[in-house]
Every structure is written in structure tokens, then in C-alpha cells.
Motif scaffolding. Structure first.
Motif, PDB file in Angstrom:
ATOM      1  N   LEU A  85       0.832  -1.206   0.000  1.00  0.00           N
ATOM      2  CA  LEU A  85       0.000   0.000   0.000  1.00  0.00           C
ATOM      3  C   LEU A  85       0.871   1.262   0.000  1.00  0.00           C
ATOM      4  O   LEU A  85       0.556   2.253  -0.695  1.00  0.00           O
ATOM      5  CB  LEU A  85      -0.925  -0.008   1.216  1.00  0.00           C
ATOM      6  CG  LEU A  85      -1.936  -1.159   1.277  1.00  0.00           C
ATOM      7  CD1 LEU A  85      -2.744  -1.093   2.565  1.00  0.00           C
ATOM      8  CD2 LEU A  85      -2.869  -1.144   0.075  1.00  0.00           C
ATOM      9  N   ALA A  86       1.970   1.222   0.756  1.00  0.00           N
ATOM     10  CA  ALA A  86       2.870   2.378   0.782  1.00  0.00           C
ATOM     11  C   ALA A  86       3.496   2.616  -0.578  1.00  0.00           C
ATOM     12  O   ALA A  86       3.654   3.773  -1.023  1.00  0.00           O
ATOM     13  CB  ALA A  86       3.957   2.149   1.841  1.00  0.00           C
ATOM     14  N   GLY A  87       3.844   1.529  -1.272  1.00  0.00           N
ATOM     15  CA  GLY A  87       4.414   1.676  -2.611  1.00  0.00           C
ATOM     16  C   GLY A  87       3.429   2.302  -3.581  1.00  0.00           C
ATOM     17  O   GLY A  87       3.806   3.137  -4.429  1.00  0.00           O
ATOM     18  N   ILE A  88       2.150   1.919  -3.458  1.00  0.00           N
ATOM     19  CA  ILE A  88       1.134   2.507  -4.328  1.00  0.00           C
ATOM     20  C   ILE A  88       1.006   4.006  -4.069  1.00  0.00           C
ATOM     21  O   ILE A  88       0.944   4.829  -5.008  1.00  0.00           O
ATOM     22  CB  ILE A  88      -0.216   1.786  -4.116  1.00  0.00           C
ATOM     23  CG1 ILE A  88      -0.127   0.334  -4.571  1.00  0.00           C
ATOM     24  CG2 ILE A  88      -1.336   2.505  -4.865  1.00  0.00           C
ATOM     25  CD1 ILE A  88      -1.358  -0.490  -4.256  1.00  0.00           C
ATOM     26  N   MET A  89       0.961   4.383  -2.792  1.00  0.00           N
ATOM     27  CA  MET A  89       0.791   5.796  -2.440  1.00  0.00           C
ATOM     28  C   MET A  89       2.035   6.612  -2.785  1.00  0.00           C
ATOM     29  O   MET A  89       1.935   7.805  -3.119  1.00  0.00           O
ATOM     30  CB  MET A  89       0.483   5.920  -0.949  1.00  0.00           C
ATOM     31  CG  MET A  89      -0.764   5.163  -0.507  1.00  0.00           C
ATOM     32  SD  MET A  89      -2.240   5.575  -1.487  1.00  0.00           S
ATOM     33  CE  MET A  89      -2.446   7.281  -1.085  1.00  0.00           C
ATOM     34  N   LEU A  90       3.239   5.991  -2.731  1.00  0.00           N
ATOM     35  CA  LEU A  90       4.468   6.710  -3.070  1.00  0.00           C
ATOM     36  C   LEU A  90       4.580   6.992  -4.574  1.00  0.00           C
ATOM     37  O   LEU A  90       5.408   7.817  -4.987  1.00  0.00           O
ATOM     38  CB  LEU A  90       5.693   5.925  -2.609  1.00  0.00           C
ATOM     39  CG  LEU A  90       6.049   6.011  -1.122  1.00  0.00           C
ATOM     40  CD1 LEU A  90       7.208   5.081  -0.797  1.00  0.00           C
ATOM     41  CD2 LEU A  90       6.404   7.448  -0.740  1.00  0.00           C
ATOM     42  N   THR A  91       3.787   6.310  -5.363  1.00  0.00           N
ATOM     43  CA  THR A  91       3.851   6.519  -6.812  1.00  0.00           C
ATOM     44  C   THR A  91       3.554   7.971  -7.163  1.00  0.00           C
ATOM     45  O   THR A  91       4.204   8.569  -8.040  1.00  0.00           O
ATOM     46  CB  THR A  91       2.842   5.595  -7.519  1.00  0.00           C
ATOM     47  OG1 THR A  91       3.103   4.241  -7.150  1.00  0.00           O
ATOM     48  CG2 THR A  91       2.946   5.741  -9.023  1.00  0.00           C
ATOM     49  N   ARG A  92       2.580   8.579  -6.473  1.00  0.00           N
ATOM     50  CA  ARG A  92       2.227   9.972  -6.727  1.00  0.00           C
ATOM     51  C   ARG A  92       3.379  10.914  -6.355  1.00  0.00           C
ATOM     52  O   ARG A  92       3.547  11.983  -6.980  1.00  0.00           O
ATOM     53  CB  ARG A  92       0.969  10.307  -5.913  1.00  0.00           C
ATOM     54  CG  ARG A  92       0.489  11.712  -6.001  1.00  0.00           C
ATOM     55  CD  ARG A  92       0.009  12.104  -7.388  1.00  0.00           C
ATOM     56  NE  ARG A  92      -1.134  11.349  -7.858  1.00  0.00           N
ATOM     57  CZ  ARG A  92      -1.779  11.624  -8.999  1.00  0.00           C
ATOM     58  NH1 ARG A  92      -1.353  12.615  -9.780  1.00  0.00           N
ATOM     59  NH2 ARG A  92      -2.792  10.886  -9.370  1.00  0.00           N
ATOM     60  N   VAL A  93       4.215  10.484  -5.381  1.00  0.00           N
ATOM     61  CA  VAL A  93       5.354  11.314  -4.965  1.00  0.00           C
ATOM     62  C   VAL A  93       6.517  11.171  -5.935  1.00  0.00           C
ATOM     63  O   VAL A  93       7.172  12.148  -6.303  1.00  0.00           O
ATOM     64  CB  VAL A  93       5.803  10.935  -3.533  1.00  0.00           C
ATOM     65  CG1 VAL A  93       7.024  11.744  -3.115  1.00  0.00           C
ATOM     66  CG2 VAL A  93       4.658  11.141  -2.555  1.00  0.00           C
ATOM     67  N   ALA A  94       6.793   9.936  -6.385  1.00  0.00           N
ATOM     68  CA  ALA A  94       7.978   9.677  -7.201  1.00  0.00           C
ATOM     69  C   ALA A  94       7.755   9.937  -8.679  1.00  0.00           C
ATOM     70  O   ALA A  94       8.637  10.463  -9.372  1.00  0.00           O
ATOM     71  CB  ALA A  94       8.428   8.223  -6.999  1.00  0.00           C
ATOM     72  N   ASP A  95       6.604   9.603  -9.188  1.00  0.00           N
ATOM     73  CA  ASP A  95       6.366   9.672 -10.626  1.00  0.00           C
ATOM     74  C   ASP A  95       5.769  11.032 -11.004  1.00  0.00           C
ATOM     75  O   ASP A  95       5.266  11.770 -10.149  1.00  0.00           O
ATOM     76  CB  ASP A  95       5.431   8.545 -11.060  1.00  0.00           C
ATOM     77  CG  ASP A  95       5.659   8.113 -12.496  1.00  0.00           C
ATOM     78  OD1 ASP A  95       6.388   8.828 -13.199  1.00  0.00           O
ATOM     79  OD2 ASP A  95       5.122   7.066 -12.900  1.00  0.00           O
TER      80      ASP A  95
END
Length: 406
Positions: A85-95
Motif C-alpha cells: 500500500l505504501a508503494g502505491i501511495m508513493l507513486t504519486r510522490v515519485a512519478d
């Protein structure tokens, strides 16, 4: 030699755990590959690099955790799903926003499905529904809109994980049913073996005491009556009996547990001559006809076959009389050994065998047919009123080989 007990654990889901471990390794490498090909388009690539470094270490370090249900604890499942879940939410930060809006994959990509599948294999479809719902919510938040491809992926993971969880539950129920059937079969075989031994020994003695006591009269008659009551009670116990309840693991994911009984080791002396075991049955009233050459059979097989012949002769003495004539014929065929026991009695009335079996008199059902059935052979009884009774016992010579293939 006493039989040996051993416990077998059945788990049809174990291959699923092995497949899940391989899936997690492949999908983390796939997610890293996707990121490497689109590195230049990321707004903050260092965030993605840090996440993938952690994800790779986590995946490799926790392979033992997904090797089986016992190691895959609830705490691990919660941590694994949290990382997804954290990886999914971090997508908006990284990409970049443009790449996300155009349908770009999340950072963990299809690795997330592995976390959901672990829930499904461990806890069934309800756990799978819970985990996949959280993943669906996280994807919708990350996308910030109901995109077509997002809904498609969410439904796919949701349906697939629930279906796998349901299949796992059905497989576990089937395991328990199969374990119960195997244990009933083993208990039935053991009960039949004990019933044959009791019939050949204790029941015959009690029946003889009853007959002699009734003939002598007086106090002996009372002893005979008591022996008859005990014989009837023992026959009822032998023909009925209870099958022990199967034992299952406290954790259903560990699979069903079966208590198996190993047969005693075969006599190391090797084959014996069947003629030597049948020779003691030859008397003035019993004629034994045998081949001129030895009839070799494995020791346990020869003993059981000789015991079946003894049971047939006991029936002759009991139902025809002590003065009855009997004949034993041994035939050594290329593939099987045939032993025929014939008497000159009045024969068996039609339906008498079924009636005797219903009354718990198991001489033919267990001591003869039961023995031959366990040896992979057959016992055929031919009786014509007024023309005596003939019992034909057939045993294949390759009993050991057949037993392994059953």
C-alpha cells in the motif's frame, strides 16, 4: 511383530506457497525493470530507487515466510500488505503526474498481487477480499479518479484473489475428507485382522466350551451357557466396533493429519513352501493333494493362505461334524496358487451365509474372504444342497507388486 504407527501430513496447498515465493521474486524484478526503462520520466527518481532497494531486500529476506502457512504469520501479512500500500501511495510522490494520468503503473506494479495472494492462501476468500479491497482503495486514491484501466485492474485482482482463496478452502475441506476416509479404511482393515484372529482362536474355544458344557450337563451346562453369552457378545463387538476420530491440525492451513499403521516387516527368511504349512491339516479324515515340487510363497502370504484353509476346515468340523470327510487340493499355476477345500457334507442352504454374517458369525466373511481380499486374491464358495461345499482360494504370486500399485 508389532505394527508401527506414523503420522502423515497432507497439504495440497504447499505447491501454492512455492509458486507464490517464485512469483514475488519475479515480480519485484519486473517492477524494477519497468522503473529502469522509464527512469528519465520520474519527477523524483531517488524516491523510487529507495523504495525498490527496500522492496528487493524485503522480498528476498522474507522468502522463508512464504514457504508455508506456519511461517506466514498474521504480523508478516500485515507488514507485507502495508509495504504494498505504501508503494502505491508513493507513486504519486515519485512519478510525474502526466505519466500517472496516462495510466502508468504504480511503483510495486504486479508485486502487490503477491501480498494479496498470501492473504488468500493463508486465510481463504474472506482474507483475500479484505486485502484486495484495501489495495483497490489505495489504487483509487493514487489515481485520484475512476480511470477505466484502474477499475479493470482492481476488479481483476479482487476476483482472482477471492477465487484462489475459495479454492484453498475447498481444498482444505477435501483434505480433511480424504484423511478421514484413509483413516477409516486403515481402521477397518485393522479391525478385520483382529476379528479374524479372534474368530480363529477365542470364538472357536468359546463355541467348543458351549457345546461340551451342554452335552455334559450339570454345572458344566451353566458354564457352557455363560460361554455362549460371551461368544455372542464378543461377536457383536467384533462385527461392530468404533472407528477413531481423525485428528486435524489446530491451524487448518497446515493440512490434515492422518494416523497411518505400517504393516509389520516381512519375515527375513524369504519364501516358504506352502505345502509345509498345509501338511499339519492332513489327517485320517482330511486328504491333502499337492504338487510334487515346492510351492513357494512369501512368508506372510503363505501363512494367511494356510490360515484361510484352516478356517475352512473349522467350518467343516463345526457344521458337518467331526466325522466329515474333507479334501485339500493345491494347484501351482504360472501366475497364481489355487487351494481348494471340499467336504462331503449336506451343503449350505441358500441365504445362510448372509444370515450368519448378520448374526456376527464371520468365519467365511473375514477368516476366509477377508484374508484373500487383503492378499489381492479371491475366495469363491460353491455349495449345492446334498453335494457338499467347495471353497476355492486363489492368490496371485506377485502379491507384493500388486500391493504397491493399489
Amino acid at each position: 511383530m508389532a505394527k508401527r504407527e506414523r503420522v502423515m501430513r497432507m497439504s495440497v496447498e504447499q505447491p501454492l506457497w512455492r509458486a507464490l515465493a517464485g512469483y514475488r521474486v519475479l515480480t519485484v524484478l519486473y517492477a524494477i525493470g519497468l522503473f529502469a526503462t522509464a527512469y528519465d520520466t520520474f519527477a523524483r527518481p531517488w524516491v523510487a530507487v529507495a523504495f525498490f532497494a527496500f522492496l528487493l531486500v524485503w522480498t528476498l529476506a522474507t522468502l522463508r515466510r512464504v514457504s508455508g502457512a506456519a511461517n506466514c504469520t498474521k504480523r508478516f501479512l500485515a507488514a507485507d500488505l502495508t509495504i504494498a500500500l505504501a508503494g502505491i501511495m508513493l507513486t504519486r510522490v515519485a512519478d510525474s503526474a502526466s505519466r500517472i494520468d496516462s495510466g502508468g503503473p504504480t511503483l510495486p506494479s504486479i508485486w502487490t498481487a503477491g501480498a494479496v495472494l498470501a492473504f488468500a492462501i493463508k486465510g481463504g476468500w474472506r482474507w483475500a477480499a479484505f486485502a484486495s479491497t484495501l489495495v483497490a482503495v489505495a489504487n483509487l486514491i493514487e489515481r485520484e479518479r475512476l480511470a477505466r484501466d484502474t477499475v479493470h485492474n482492481v476488479i481483476l485482482v479482487w476476483v482472482a484473489s477471492i477465487a484462489i482463496g475459495y479454492v484453498v478452502e475447498v481444498a482444505r475441506a477435501s483434505e480433511r475428507t480424504l484423511a478421514r476416509a484413509l483413516e477409516i479404511e486403515a481402521a477397518t482393515r485393522e479391525r478385520e485382522r483382529l476379528a479374524r484372529d479372534i474368530h480363529d482362536g477365542v470364538l472357536q474355544v468359546l463355541a467348543m466350551v458351549q457345546r461340551r458344557g451342554s452335552a455334559l450337563g450339570g454345572e458344566a451346562a451353566e458354564l457352557g451357557r455363560m460361554a455362549g453369552e460371551q461368544e455372542a457378545a464378543l461377536r457383536t463387538l467384533v462385527s461392530g466396533g468404533l472407528v477413531p476420530v481423525s485428528r486435524v491440525s489446530e491451524d487448518a492451513a497446515l493440512g490434515a493429519v492422518v494416523l497411518a499403521v505400517d504393516e509389520p516387516d516381512e519375515d527375513p527368511a524369504g519364501p516358504v513352501d506352502l505345502r509345509a504349512l498345509l501338511a499339519p491339516y492332513a489327517t485320517a479324515r482330511v486328504t491333502l493333494s499337492e504338487p510334487g515340487a515346492p510351492v513357494p510363497l512369501d512368508t506372510p502370504v503363505a501363512r494367511e493362505l494356510a490360515a484361510a484353509v484352516g478356517a475352512a476346515l473349522d467350518n467343516v468340523r463345526k457344521h458337518v461334524g467331526a466325522d466329515a470327510r474333507a479334501w485339500i487340493l493345491v494347484e501351482d499355476e504360472p501366475d497364481e496358487v489355487i487351494v481348494t477345500v471340499r467336504d462331503d457334507g449336506p451343503g449350505i442352504p441358500e441365504g445362510r451365509l448372509a444370515q450368519a454374517e448378520g448374526e456376527g458369525r464371520l468365519g467365511v466373511a473375514l477368516s476366509i474372504r477377508g484374508r484373500l481380499r487383503e492378499l489381492g486374491g479371491a475366495a469363491e464358495l460353491i455349495s449345492v444342497p446334498g453335494q457338499g461345499t467347495e471353497v476355492e482360494l486363489k492368490v496371485p504370486k506377485d502379491v507384493r507388486g500388486k500391493a504397491k500399485t493399489r
